[in-house]
Write an enzyme that holds these catalytic residues in place. Structure first.
Site, PDB file in Angstrom:
ATOM      1  N   ASP A  13      -2.889  -8.633   0.743  1.00 28.17           N
ATOM      2  CA  ASP A  13      -3.467  -7.626   1.637  1.00 28.17           C
ATOM      3  C   ASP A  13      -2.937  -7.734   3.065  1.00 28.17           C
ATOM      4  O   ASP A  13      -3.651  -7.471   4.031  1.00 28.17           O
ATOM      5  CB  ASP A  13      -5.006  -7.714   1.631  1.00 28.17           C
ATOM      6  CG  ASP A  13      -5.554  -7.608   0.231  1.00 28.17           C
ATOM      7  OD1 ASP A  13      -5.011  -6.808  -0.545  1.00 28.17           O
ATOM      8  OD2 ASP A  13      -6.512  -8.334  -0.091  1.00 28.17           O
ATOM      9  N   LYS A  16       1.589  -4.906   2.786  1.00 27.02           N
ATOM     10  CA  LYS A  16       2.890  -4.734   2.121  1.00 27.02           C
ATOM     11  C   LYS A  16       3.149  -3.268   1.810  1.00 27.02           C
ATOM     12  O   LYS A  16       4.260  -2.782   1.961  1.00 27.02           O
ATOM     13  CB  LYS A  16       2.928  -5.542   0.815  1.00 27.02           C
ATOM     14  CG  LYS A  16       2.794  -7.032   1.013  1.00 27.02           C
ATOM     15  CD  LYS A  16       2.751  -7.781  -0.316  1.00 27.02           C
ATOM     16  CE  LYS A  16       1.502  -7.528  -1.124  1.00 27.02           C
ATOM     17  NZ  LYS A  16       0.268  -8.075  -0.553  1.00 27.02           N
ATOM     18  N   GLY A  40      -3.708  -3.899  -4.609  1.00 25.02           N
ATOM     19  CA  GLY A  40      -4.285  -2.696  -3.990  1.00 25.02           C
ATOM     20  C   GLY A  40      -3.578  -2.470  -2.675  1.00 25.02           C
ATOM     21  O   GLY A  40      -3.640  -3.309  -1.788  1.00 25.02           O
ATOM     22  N   HIS A  41      -2.832  -1.385  -2.587  1.00 23.53           N
ATOM     23  CA  HIS A  41      -2.093  -1.077  -1.361  1.00 23.53           C
ATOM     24  C   HIS A  41      -2.636   0.217  -0.773  1.00 23.53           C
ATOM     25  O   HIS A  41      -2.640   1.245  -1.444  1.00 23.53           O
ATOM     26  CB  HIS A  41      -0.603  -0.883  -1.647  1.00 23.53           C
ATOM     27  CG  HIS A  41       0.012  -2.002  -2.418  1.00 23.53           C
ATOM     28  ND1 HIS A  41      -0.042  -3.309  -1.996  1.00 23.53           N
ATOM     29  CD2 HIS A  41       0.705  -2.018  -3.576  1.00 23.53           C
ATOM     30  CE1 HIS A  41       0.593  -4.067  -2.874  1.00 23.53           C
ATOM     31  NE2 HIS A  41       1.043  -3.307  -3.847  1.00 23.53           N
ATOM     32  N   GLN A 227       0.451  -9.171  -4.608  1.00 21.79           N
ATOM     33  CA  GLN A 227      -0.128 -10.476  -4.231  1.00 21.79           C
ATOM     34  C   GLN A 227       0.718 -11.151  -3.137  1.00 21.79           C
ATOM     35  O   GLN A 227       1.332 -10.456  -2.358  1.00 21.79           O
ATOM     36  CB  GLN A 227      -0.296 -11.387  -5.455  1.00 21.79           C
ATOM     37  CG  GLN A 227      -1.321 -10.875  -6.450  1.00 21.79           C
ATOM     38  CD  GLN A 227      -0.798  -9.720  -7.294  1.00 21.79           C
ATOM     39  OE1 GLN A 227       0.240  -9.824  -7.902  1.00 21.79           O
ATOM     40  NE2 GLN A 227      -1.523  -8.627  -7.355  1.00 21.79           N
TER      41      GLN A 227
HETATM   42  P1  GDP Z   1      -1.249  -4.809   0.747  1.00 25.42           P
HETATM   43  O1  GDP Z   1      -2.015  -5.169  -0.474  1.00 25.42           O
HETATM   44  O2  GDP Z   1      -0.451  -5.954   1.276  1.00 25.42           O
HETATM   45  O3  GDP Z   1      -0.423  -3.568   0.576  1.00 25.42           O
HETATM   46  O4  GDP Z   1      -2.325  -4.503   1.874  1.00 25.42           O
HETATM   47  P2  GDP Z   1      -3.688  -3.620   1.733  1.00 25.42           P
HETATM   48  O5  GDP Z   1      -3.309  -2.188   1.696  1.00 25.42           O
HETATM   49  O6  GDP Z   1      -4.543  -4.163   0.646  1.00 25.42           O
HETATM   50  O7  GDP Z   1      -4.411  -3.999   3.096  1.00 25.42           O
HETATM   51  C1  GDP Z   1      -3.845  -3.740   4.331  1.00 25.42           C
HETATM   52  C2  GDP Z   1      -4.741  -2.758   5.099  1.00 25.42           C
HETATM   53  O8  GDP Z   1      -4.381  -2.787   6.464  1.00 25.42           O
HETATM   54  C3  GDP Z   1      -4.593  -1.300   4.686  1.00 25.42           C
HETATM   55  O9  GDP Z   1      -5.856  -0.700   4.777  1.00 25.42           O
HETATM   56  C4  GDP Z   1      -3.623  -0.710   5.691  1.00 25.42           C
HETATM   57  O10 GDP Z   1      -3.834   0.673   5.934  1.00 25.42           O
HETATM   58  C5  GDP Z   1      -3.993  -1.498   6.915  1.00 25.42           C
HETATM   59  N1  GDP Z   1      -2.887  -1.747   7.865  1.00 25.42           N
HETATM   60  C6  GDP Z   1      -1.588  -2.032   7.596  1.00 25.42           C
HETATM   61  N2  GDP Z   1      -0.918  -2.314   8.744  1.00 25.42           N
HETATM   62  C7  GDP Z   1      -1.819  -2.207   9.748  1.00 25.42           C
HETATM   63  C8  GDP Z   1      -1.767  -2.414  11.165  1.00 25.42           C
HETATM   64  O11 GDP Z   1      -0.737  -2.765  11.737  1.00 25.42           O
HETATM   65  N3  GDP Z   1      -2.941  -2.227  11.871  1.00 25.42           N
HETATM   66  C9  GDP Z   1      -4.105  -1.859  11.268  1.00 25.42           C
HETATM   67  N4  GDP Z   1      -5.200  -1.709  12.021  1.00 25.42           N
HETATM   68  N5  GDP Z   1      -4.190  -1.656   9.948  1.00 25.42           N
HETATM   69  C10 GDP Z   1      -3.075  -1.841   9.199  1.00 25.42           C
HETATM   70  P1  IMO Z   2      -2.330  -7.258  -3.121  1.00 18.01           P
HETATM   71  O1  IMO Z   2      -1.054  -6.880  -3.830  1.00 18.01           O
HETATM   72  C1  IMO Z   2      -5.540 -10.174  -2.607  1.00 18.01           C
HETATM   73  C2  IMO Z   2      -6.594 -12.603  -6.111  1.00 18.01           C
HETATM   74  C3  IMO Z   2      -7.956 -12.383  -6.727  1.00 18.01           C
HETATM   75  C4  IMO Z   2      -8.235 -13.793  -7.258  1.00 18.01           C
HETATM   76  C5  IMO Z   2      -6.850 -14.252  -7.728  1.00 18.01           C
HETATM   77  C6  IMO Z   2      -6.616 -14.104  -9.217  1.00 18.01           C
HETATM   78  O2  IMO Z   2      -3.209  -6.111  -2.799  1.00 18.01           O
HETATM   79  O3  IMO Z   2      -2.042  -8.153  -1.972  1.00 18.01           O
HETATM   80  P2  IMO Z   2      -6.154 -11.981 -10.762  1.00 18.01           P
HETATM   81  O4  IMO Z   2      -6.994 -10.778 -11.052  1.00 18.01           O
HETATM   82  O5  IMO Z   2      -4.812 -11.662 -10.192  1.00 18.01           O
HETATM   83  O6  IMO Z   2      -6.062 -12.923 -11.930  1.00 18.01           O
HETATM   84  O7  IMO Z   2      -6.984 -12.790  -9.635  1.00 18.01           O
HETATM   85  O8  IMO Z   2      -5.915 -13.480  -6.998  1.00 18.01           O
HETATM   86  N1  IMO Z   2      -5.764 -11.374  -5.984  1.00 18.01           N
HETATM   87  C7  IMO Z   2      -5.530 -10.753  -4.824  1.00 18.01           C
HETATM   88  N2  IMO Z   2      -6.001 -10.982  -3.578  1.00 18.01           N
HETATM   89  N3  IMO Z   2      -4.646  -9.188  -2.808  1.00 18.01           N
HETATM   90  C8  IMO Z   2      -4.137  -8.951  -4.043  1.00 18.01           C
HETATM   91  O9  IMO Z   2      -3.146  -8.083  -4.267  1.00 18.01           O
HETATM   92  C9  IMO Z   2      -4.605  -9.723  -5.136  1.00 18.01           C
HETATM   93  N4  IMO Z   2      -4.349  -9.748  -6.449  1.00 18.01           N
HETATM   94  C10 IMO Z   2      -5.047 -10.771  -6.955  1.00 18.01           C
HETATM   95  O10 IMO Z   2      -8.894 -11.985  -5.784  1.00 18.01           O
HETATM   96  O11 IMO Z   2      -8.624 -14.637  -6.204  1.00 18.01           O
HETATM   97 MG    MG Z   3      -3.986  -5.220  -1.161  1.00 17.87          MG
END
Ligand code: GDP
Ligand code: IMO
Ligand code: MG
Length: 433
Positions: A13, A16, A40-41, A227
């Site tokens: 999170d 990416k 989850g992106h 991840q």
């Molecule tokens: P990922 O799993 O690595 O793709 O990240 P997620 O989407 O799960 O979580 C990142 C969150 O941060 C998302 O809600 C993005 O919209 C938000 N985000 C990404 N870059 C920035 C930033 O520079 N500033 C802020 N405030 N939010 C950001």
């Molecule tokens: P993104 O791509 C954050 C965590 C779960 C748990 C562990 C194992 O959005 O960064 P799993 O279901 O993969 O066997 O769970 O990994 N986990 C993540 N945490 N971001 C993710 O993906 C994750 N995908 C799995 O919360 O601790």
């Molecule tokens: Mg994510």
């Protein structure tokens, strides 16, 4: 020509999805090489003056860029119901998804593995991993045990039935005798999987061959991790990890692109730390600062909605991720979230039972005991979301980034100052100078 790997530097999170989307128009192929719909992106796009939010789980983030071919590589585990739900959802919003390619060697998350993921976690009780419950672990376990089901099996009904029968002969014993659950019928599984076969068929390809040809033609290929480094099954905080290789090495095995073709590795590092699920997290905050980061950064899981655990940035983790991934460039995200603090602590090393550790302790028990050693940097109060050059950032925000750069051991090429596509400061091209 260039193959670029993009990974998460921490526990996931980091942003990416946004970084991939940002590079989308300069990239010809975006390949997801590991994980499944545990990812989850969230991507925020400005359309006709309005902010539109997209949440992707299984599809590569490149799907939102019309000129980019999204690829699901062999290292991915696919829940077919989720795949088609996500495709339908995007089509309904006017996104053309027809370019998607799926590796014939990717594994399928069978319905019994979703059940097993959930019941195993319940059985573990306080020792649970805190998985996303999507069947990821049991499906990778089947892959390694050589009784998994692959995409190509859907097109050979006889083989598919043999595999499902073999898997259920064993799994039904476990479901019924250990977990007291009802046995799963072979036909039930066959019907579900075969129900998707014809829709899937045109997407299926020898993706490693497609990507080799693309690279030979001088196309740009981005390999996008799900991840992150500390969730990697080999290099992460085992057993509190996911079941795939989320680090740069996984980009090769999970796509069929050899290491000799990878030109750069971009790691995404959030300006603070978060973690979902169980496991050690030295800089975790349990006070008002943690709540501040969660609220200001909207740190709630995209996949499960769980509140993310929050803490200060950890440069021991950052350095470790540079080592494991061979990071050439960092993108620091969410710097804007740190605005309004008097001082911003940066973890530079750990105290483990009285001994200073500048690098990740090799022993997991030591990591559980690690207490962060902080350096306090002065904060800033100005709104930075409109800054588009490094020089526009307040002096203290610049100093924070430069100190991180020094501690994590690779240059910071871009800085996120908001969730939107354009809310980014670029210092060096991510595609290479
Ligand atoms: P990922 O799993 O690595 O793709 O990240 P997620 O989407 O799960 O979580 C990142 C969150 O941060 C998302 O809600 C993005 O919209 C938000 N985000 C990404 N870059 C920035 C930033 O520079 N500033 C802020 N405030 N939010 C950001
Ligand atoms: P993104 O791509 C954050 C965590 C779960 C748990 C562990 C194992 O959005 O960064 P799993 O279901 O993969 O066997 O769970 O990994 N986990 C993540 N945490 N971001 C993710 O993906 C994750 N995908 C799995 O919360 O601790
Ligand atoms: Mg994510």
């Amino acid at each position: 020509m260039p193959a670029i790997v993009l990974v998460g530097a921490q526990w996931g999170d980091e942003g990416k999805g946004k970084a991939t989307d940002l590079m989308g128009s300069d990239v010809d192929y975006v390949v997801k090489f590991n994980g499944g719909n545990n990812a989850g992106h969230t991507i925020v796009i400005e359309k006709d003056g309005k902010r539109e939010k997209y949440a992707l789980h299984l599809l590569p983030s490149g799907i939102l860029t019309p000129t980019c071919t999204p690829v699901i590589g062999n290292g991915v585990v696919i829940d077919l119901a989720v795949l088609f739900e996500e495709l339908d959802g995007l089509e309904a919003r006017g996104v053309d998804t027809s370019r998607l390619l799926v590796s014939a060697n990717a594994h399928i998350i069978a319905p019994y593995n979703r059940v097993l993921d959930k019941v195993t976690e319940r059985f573990l009780g306080s020792r649970k991993i805190g998985t996303t419950g999507r069947g990821i672990g049991p499906t990778y376990a089947d892959k390694m045990a050589r009784n998994g089901i692959r995409v190509q099996d859907l097109f050979d009904e006889k083989i598919l039935r043999q595999k499902v029968e073999a898997a259920l002969a064993f799994k039904n014993q476990i479901l019924a005798k250990i977990y007291n659950r009802r046995a799963v019928e072979v036909d039930e599984v066959m019907d579900e999987l075969l129900g998707y076969a014809e829709r899937l068929r045109p997407m299926v390809a020898d993706t490693s061959l497609v990507l080799e040809k693309a690279l030979n033609e001088g196309k740009t290929v981005l390999l996008e991790a799900g991840q992150a480094t500390l969730l990697d099954v080999d290099h992460g905080t085992y057993p509190f990890v996911t079941s795939s290789n989320a680090t740069a090495g996984g980009a090769c095995t999970g796509s069929g692109i050899p290491p000799t073709r990878v030109d750069r590795v971009i790691a995404i590092l959030k300006a603070y730390s978060t973690r979902v699920g169980e496991g050690p997290f030295p800089t975790e905050l349990f006070d008002a600062n943690g709540e501040f980061l969660r609220k200001t950064g909207a740190e709630y899981g995209t996949t499960t909605g769980r509140p993310r655990r929050c803490g200060w940035v950890d440069t021991v983790v950052g350095r470790f991720s540079t080592r494991i991934n061979g990071t050439t460039d960092f993108v620091i995200t969410k710097l804007d979230v740190l605005t309004g603090l008097d001082t911003v602590p940066v973890c530079v090393a750990y105290d483990v039972d009285g001994v200073r550790h500048d690098e990740m302790p090799v022993n997991q028990t030591d990591f559980h005991h690690a207490k962060p050693i902080y350096e306090e940097l002065p904060g800033w109060w100005e709104d930075i979301s409109t800054c588009r050059t490094f020089e526009e950032l307040p002096g203290n925000a610049q100093a924070y980034v430069l100190r991180l750069e020094e501690l994590i051991g690779a240059r910071v090429s871009a800085i996120g100052v908001g969730p939107g596509r354009d809310e980014i400061i670029s210092r060096h091209s991510l595609l290479g100078d």
